[in-house]
Design a protein around this motif. Sequence first.
Motif, PDB file in Angstrom:
ATOM      1  N   LEU A 185      -7.702  13.361  -1.411  1.00 48.01           N
ATOM      2  CA  LEU A 185      -7.488  11.916  -1.323  1.00 48.01           C
ATOM      3  C   LEU A 185      -7.906  11.379   0.044  1.00 48.01           C
ATOM      4  CD1 LEU A 185      -4.066  11.345  -3.128  1.00 48.01           C
ATOM      5  CD2 LEU A 185      -6.375  10.927  -3.991  1.00 48.01           C
TER       6      LEU A 185
ATOM      7  N   PHE B  24       0.872   4.112  -2.843  1.00 48.78           N
ATOM      8  CA  PHE B  24       0.558   5.488  -2.442  1.00 48.78           C
ATOM      9  C   PHE B  24       1.680   6.446  -2.824  1.00 48.78           C
ATOM     10  CE2 PHE B  24       0.763   8.899   0.770  1.00 48.78           C
ATOM     11  CZ  PHE B  24      -0.446   9.520   0.500  1.00 48.78           C
TER      12      PHE B  24
ATOM     13  N   GLY C  92      -9.155   1.378  -0.988  1.00 48.53           N
ATOM     14  CA  GLY C  92      -8.966   0.931  -2.367  1.00 48.53           C
ATOM     15  C   GLY C  92      -7.535   0.507  -2.634  1.00 48.53           C
ATOM     16  N   LEU C  93      -6.561   1.323  -2.195  1.00 43.50           N
ATOM     17  CA  LEU C  93      -5.153   0.971  -2.369  1.00 43.50           C
ATOM     18  C   LEU C  93      -4.817  -0.294  -1.593  1.00 43.50           C
ATOM     19  CD1 LEU C  93      -3.237   4.384  -2.172  1.00 43.50           C
ATOM     20  CD2 LEU C  93      -3.805   3.047  -4.193  1.00 43.50           C
TER      21      LEU C  93
ATOM     22  N   LEU D  84       2.049   7.846  -6.446  1.00 45.29           N
ATOM     23  CA  LEU D  84       1.096   8.803  -7.004  1.00 45.29           C
ATOM     24  C   LEU D  84       1.834  10.078  -7.425  1.00 45.29           C
ATOM     25  CD1 LEU D  84      -1.845   8.450  -4.450  1.00 45.29           C
ATOM     26  CD2 LEU D  84      -1.757   7.538  -6.775  1.00 45.29           C
TER      27      LEU D  84
ATOM     28  N   THR E  35       0.839  -1.204   0.000  1.00 47.78           N
ATOM     29  CA  THR E  35       0.000   0.000   0.000  1.00 47.78           C
ATOM     30  C   THR E  35       0.872   1.251   0.000  1.00 47.78           C
ATOM     31  OG1 THR E  35      -1.761  -1.165   1.208  1.00 47.78           O
ATOM     32  CG2 THR E  35      -1.832   1.245   1.220  1.00 47.78           C
TER      33      THR E  35
ATOM     34  N   VAL F  36     -11.836  11.597   0.299  1.00 46.09           N
ATOM     35  CA  VAL F  36     -12.598  10.664  -0.536  1.00 46.09           C
ATOM     36  C   VAL F  36     -12.792   9.340   0.202  1.00 46.09           C
ATOM     37  CG1 VAL F  36     -12.558   9.284  -2.646  1.00 46.09           C
ATOM     38  CG2 VAL F  36     -11.833  11.670  -2.696  1.00 46.09           C
TER      39      VAL F  36
ATOM     40  N   GLY G 126     -13.024   5.644   1.064  1.00 43.79           N
ATOM     41  CA  GLY G 126     -12.582   4.408   0.453  1.00 43.79           C
ATOM     42  C   GLY G 126     -11.291   4.485  -0.343  1.00 43.79           C
ATOM     43  N   PHE G 127     -10.651   5.686  -0.425  1.00 46.95           N
ATOM     44  CA  PHE G 127      -9.426   5.778  -1.216  1.00 46.95           C
ATOM     45  C   PHE G 127      -8.335   4.883  -0.626  1.00 46.95           C
ATOM     46  CE2 PHE G 127      -5.189   7.634  -1.777  1.00 46.95           C
ATOM     47  CZ  PHE G 127      -5.062   7.498  -3.152  1.00 46.95           C
ATOM     48  N   GLY G 128      -8.090   5.041   0.681  1.00 43.50           N
ATOM     49  CA  GLY G 128      -7.073   4.218   1.330  1.00 43.50           C
ATOM     50  C   GLY G 128      -7.443   2.750   1.293  1.00 43.50           C
TER      51      GLY G 128
END
Length: 203
Positions: free
Chosen positions: A178, A141, A187-188, A144, A137, A181, A183-185
């Motif tokens: 980020l 991250f 999601g990764l 990006l 993760t 938002v 669910g961003f973390g």
Amino acid sequence: MFIETLITNPIHFFRIVVIVIFSITLHELAHGWAAMSQGDNTPEQTGHLTLNPVVHMGRESLIFLCLMGIAWGQMPVNPSKFRSGKLGNILVSAAGPLSNLALGILFIMMLKILANLSLSGLFSAEFLYLAARINLTLFLFNLLPIPPLDGFHVFSEIFPQLKPLEYTQFGLFAMMVLFIVPGFGIGLSGIAHLVIQSALGGK
């Protein structure tokens, strides 16, 4: 808040804290070793070639990690000392995320090797899985292309038109978005989970 995990699941809390501290420390050291290899002795001069996490993360980051589950680190480098400015910046910037990728692969390999053993404690399957997932993760991250993340420094050397963004509020705004938002973390982390599952043969 992450600190609540200390009460609801203290073992999980301490596992995450230990893994994140270890992973960020090696991440920053990778930057430092890469900078040294490129002719920049700033990491050595500033005393950052150490395994001491306080030096790399600072007390504020360590406190934030325990409270919010979010942490950061830093490695002082001087790109003007790199033998090759463009290539040096790419190599030094990429070294951190690649260290997390290497750690993720290492922990996955340990999971596969120790799959048939009933282990507890530090090298339990749960610990190794968590270590692999956190490192993968962190790898995703940090790649990006957003300042001040490592990915931005890599991509801005490949696409110079991105460089002006480093001196604007774009990075701060993008990072805020980020984290806001939903669910961003997750999601990764989900992508990392799928990678681990695939490497383990879908177990």
